[in-house]
Motif scaffolding. Sequence first.
Motif, PDB file in Angstrom:
ATOM      1  N   GLY A  54      62.601   2.651  50.545  1.00 13.99           N
ATOM      2  CA  GLY A  54      62.993   3.958  51.005  1.00 13.99           C
ATOM      3  C   GLY A  54      62.976   3.869  52.679  1.00 13.99           C
ATOM      4  O   GLY A  54      63.533   4.772  53.088  1.00 13.99           O
ATOM      5  N   ARG A  84      70.655   1.824  52.546  1.00 15.06           N
ATOM      6  CA  ARG A  84      69.488   1.827  53.708  1.00 15.06           C
ATOM      7  C   ARG A  84      69.234   0.568  54.437  1.00 15.06           C
ATOM      8  O   ARG A  84      68.268   0.438  55.175  1.00 15.06           O
ATOM      9  N   ALA A 100      63.898  -1.791  52.133  1.00 14.71           N
ATOM     10  CA  ALA A 100      64.970  -0.846  51.782  1.00 14.71           C
ATOM     11  C   ALA A 100      64.601  -0.283  50.504  1.00 14.71           C
ATOM     12  O   ALA A 100      65.056   0.887  50.354  1.00 14.71           O
ATOM     13  N   SER A 101      64.339  -0.820  49.234  1.00 14.88           N
ATOM     14  CA  SER A 101      63.989  -0.499  48.140  1.00 14.88           C
ATOM     15  C   SER A 101      62.950   0.297  48.273  1.00 14.88           C
ATOM     16  O   SER A 101      62.926   1.518  47.347  1.00 14.88           O
ATOM     17  N   ALA A 158      71.368  -6.288  48.074  1.00 12.77           N
ATOM     18  CA  ALA A 158      70.955  -4.842  48.086  1.00 12.77           C
ATOM     19  C   ALA A 158      71.710  -3.682  47.202  1.00 12.77           C
ATOM     20  O   ALA A 158      71.166  -2.921  46.691  1.00 12.77           O
ATOM     21  N   GLN A 211      59.167   7.846  55.849  1.00 21.42           N
ATOM     22  CA  GLN A 211      60.221   6.973  55.866  1.00 21.42           C
ATOM     23  C   GLN A 211      60.071   6.420  57.443  1.00 21.42           C
ATOM     24  O   GLN A 211      60.015   6.922  58.424  1.00 21.42           O
ATOM     25  N   CYS A 254      69.726  -0.297  47.096  1.00 24.14           N
ATOM     26  CA  CYS A 254      69.194   0.200  48.444  1.00 24.14           C
ATOM     27  C   CYS A 254      70.247  -0.135  49.579  1.00 24.14           C
ATOM     28  O   CYS A 254      69.830  -0.186  50.806  1.00 24.14           O
TER      29      CYS A 254
END
Length: 87
Positions: free
Chosen positions: A30, A58, A27-28, A50, A6, A55
């Motif tokens: 992770g 994040r 973001a998708s 988002a 990450q 996501c």
Amino acid sequence: MSATHQRQVLVTGGGRGLGRAMALALASAGHQVLALGHIEQDESELMAMAQSEGCAKRLRYACIDLRARSEEHTSELQSRQYLVCRL
């Protein structure tokens, strides 16, 4: 995604176009993403997208115009608890 893979990512131009697509994709995938843009209205659309992609937790958006370098922008980022490094 494992914690070792990450990343924390800063995306400039993250409110529209390619920058928005990159911020959402990261973001998708992770990663923790801070998307920067200079148009306040872009935040609600980006965050709605988002949310629909699952996501939103994040992804954060900051409305800051990086075209003009100033102490005000640095102070704003620091007040929002973002890491700010001067080059």
